[in-house]
Design an enzyme around this catalytic site. Sequence first.
Site, short mmCIF file in Angstrom:
data_model
loop_
_atom_site.label_atom_id
_atom_site.label_comp_id
_atom_site.label_asym_id
_atom_site.label_seq_id
_atom_site.Cartn_x
_atom_site.Cartn_y
_atom_site.Cartn_z
N ASP A 536 16.22 -62.06 -18.50
CA ASP A 536 17.42 -62.53 -17.79
C ASP A 536 17.80 -61.50 -16.73
O ASP A 536 17.25 -60.39 -16.69
CB ASP A 536 18.55 -62.69 -18.81
CG ASP A 536 19.70 -63.52 -18.28
OD1 ASP A 536 19.53 -64.18 -17.24
OD2 ASP A 536 20.78 -63.52 -18.91
N GLU A 539 16.89 -61.18 -11.01
CA GLU A 539 16.78 -61.57 -9.59
C GLU A 539 16.40 -60.41 -8.66
O GLU A 539 15.76 -60.69 -7.65
CB GLU A 539 18.10 -62.22 -9.13
CG GLU A 539 18.40 -63.55 -9.74
CD GLU A 539 18.78 -63.47 -11.22
OE1 GLU A 539 18.49 -64.41 -11.97
OE2 GLU A 539 19.35 -62.43 -11.62
N ASP A 612 23.17 -70.48 -14.99
CA ASP A 612 24.54 -70.59 -15.48
C ASP A 612 25.23 -71.86 -15.00
O ASP A 612 26.06 -71.85 -14.09
CB ASP A 612 25.35 -69.37 -15.03
CG ASP A 612 24.79 -68.07 -15.59
OD1 ASP A 612 23.93 -68.15 -16.49
OD2 ASP A 612 25.21 -67.00 -15.14
#
Length: 901
Positions: A536, A539, A612
């Site tokens: 997670d 990015e 999300d």
Amino acid sequence: METAGKEEISVEDEAVDKNVFKDCSKIAFYRYIYRMNFQEWDYWVKVCICVLHICRRQKQQRSRKSIYQALLESVTTGKESTRFQVVNKATKVSLLAEIYGIEGNIFRLKINEETPLKPRYEVPDVLTNKPSTVRLVSGSGDTGSLILADGKGDLKCHITANPFKVDLVSEEEVVMSINSLGQLYFEHLQIPLKQRVTKENEEGASVDTSQENQEDLGLWEEKFGKFVDVKVNGPASVGLDFSLHGFEHLYGIPQHAESHQLKNTGNGDAYRLYNLDVYGYKIHDKMGIYGSVPYLLAHKPGRTLGIFWLNASETLVEVNTEPAAKYTLTQMGPVAAKQKVRSRTDVRWMSESGIIDVFLLTGPMPSDVFKQYSYLTGTQAMPPLFSLGYHQCRWNYENEQDVKAVDAGFDEHNIPYDVMWLDIEHTEGKRYFTWDKKRFPNPKRLQELLRSKKRKLVVISDPHIKVDPDYSVYTKAKGQGFFVKNHEGGDFEGVCWPGLSSYLDFTSPKVREWYSGLFAFSAYQGSTDILHIWNDMNEPSVFRGPELTMQKSAIHHGNWEHRELHNIYGFYQQMATAEGLIQRSKGKERPFVLTRSFFAGSQKYGAVWTGDNTAEWSYLKISIPMLLTLSITGISFCGADVGGFIGNPEAELLVRWYQAGAYQPFFRGHATMNTKRREPWLFGERHTQLIREAVKERYTLLPYWYSLFYRAHVAAEPVVRPLWTEFPNELETFGVEDEYMLGSALLVHPVTEPKATTVDVFLPGSNEVWYGSKTFAYWEGARTVKIPVALDTGSAMGEFYLDDGHSFQYLHQKQFLHRKFSFCSDVLMNSCADEKGHYPSKHVVEKIFILGLKKQPSAVTTHSPDGKDQPVAFTYCAKTSTLSLEKLSLNIGADWEVHIK
């Protein structure tokens, strides 16, 4: 997960602030890339006056002539490519163009500086292997042109010299033109202004004032909020236009919370590919979110094309479709003749840096384009069987007792599930590869409990590492120089969940090798072979960075700036994680790795989800086109958080989300920490029963799911498919995004509106017959009905795949079973689909339902290869035209037939 929380780190308010992220008007290379070709008009003087209007003014100049010319006298043909110079007629500076023919009807075009100041970044590690090239045969075209053809001669590249243009020709028809709008753009690396001034002063030369103007305009120093991005060698953006003739329908370039079919852009609008942590992302928006796949498909009846733009820097894509005009008047002598004008879609790709490296996939059918893309980037990894079941997650299950209670709740309420998940709170202070000793004092004991029920555990591992001299992962990585560097040479430090953190440089092979080793049982204390991984925040997410990510000037392995490779960072973490889990089992077991950030080729390493999302009906609805877009761009193993990650879903929405998620590849319930608990049994018995039925439907179809993933793995067939891929000649399917095919046998239309009792389902195929999965009612195709349906046909084909469900033995020892079922002329046949497979199975077929049988048979028998016939008891329902065969015991791995008389 998650740029949210009310702990010591709180960025929720920032993340949803519109000023945190850039729109196109704030992206410097997008504002200024339109300045090309204006040198002839004293461009720099004009731009100083009109900078605020440049986008609009330049878009009005789309019909201007190209300033680039191909020097065909420079053509050389080597073993792999044809090379020639492309010169800027205004500056006289040359580019080097290369055209490759690649096996499987693929062309590759590369354009780079001929003599760059230093090497420009070319994306490594995405292509599965070095593509096998096909020698292109050159032939003379008209004066000032060159024709390149593959060995078959049915595909040709027609290169026009002045202005420079490339036409892709198939069967004497131009299907794609490159640079026909003259938007080839290439900014050359430059010596920094201060160095140039010093040098020119020493030599007594005058300073180039255009360079000063670039400084003033922010091209060398881009400011956004409190951040300043210094570009050492100046702006280095590239761009190119593609005209797709006869095409009006384009798809692809995930990830955006947008429609499946790409929309027209304009007025400073473009699809952005820039991986960002966007909490509660806005829907129907072209802003880039967690992942980027710079690949789109164009489709029309009879032809599908693909464009794969291999560039990992920030990228923008403009789309402009001009529908077909029925007639236009063309003066032909004294007679005005009517002439039909084809539709056309123009696509413009623009990237902040790197080179132009683009693959043209020529189809002609959707399945051909899928195979061509997989040949370049790989197919979907074959998942372990357990990962296709239901997953239960929350940020965060509090402790071992909480996990045990939730696990027991599924058993008590008779709801099947396969995987329990733990978020960041399971660690010791957000230090990955550790366990909180108070919450999870005995992680192996917890895993053994799950193992006893044949269940698995997934835990999180993010790329940021807490700056802590007492944390062994940090000290070992720091000691070996394994962190991303800042532009001054020290370790880059940013804020994320643990507080001050450094970020592992996964672009380095040594770092990936070291990171993979952290998953060894001896290194990862408390882990067992049922533990799998969730990547997670990769990015990468940096809470106090520009747009909540890493500064573009940060330095990676090979001295490359982060701007060059931003979109591929998460890809590398998932690669290293998957390899670590494989090494942990000494190469025997398939890994399961979920990632939030991804790039082209991420399908080789595991699964992806849409990040999300929010517990609202609109997010349930948008999940369908988002997953369809991921699927056609190679990433079949994808899903959306069931129930919505943010907020508290009403009971009806939660049920509908379970019903939709059961028919999506990755099936996980998840929620953020400040939401109410929402385990499936907490909304009353009626809703619990509906969720139970949805989850059980998933498990009933698990053999079908597994067979579809095998086909995705070996043949690049998407698991979920938009209707246009299965019905490529039916215009009515091209814009459908609220329903899809699951394989070729089931049509799925989730309910995405509140209080809905029926849905309008479009049934394509004028020659198809469709059957309701529960009622067995049937309808002819090419119509809309108000009942959810599943697919079966009077003449049918299907496949079944089986192996041990977890190892690589299906590859090495060919230990698998692949069967083919066919029904024709009242005979159902089970035969071998792949003779290479050998897998003894005790599985038997106990029941068979045959839908659409118009009359009651007089007898039904089974026939085996040894010639023995056995009668079969059956029942027939004339109302539903259904034949039911029960109490069978037919070995799934043996050849047999069922004859209906």
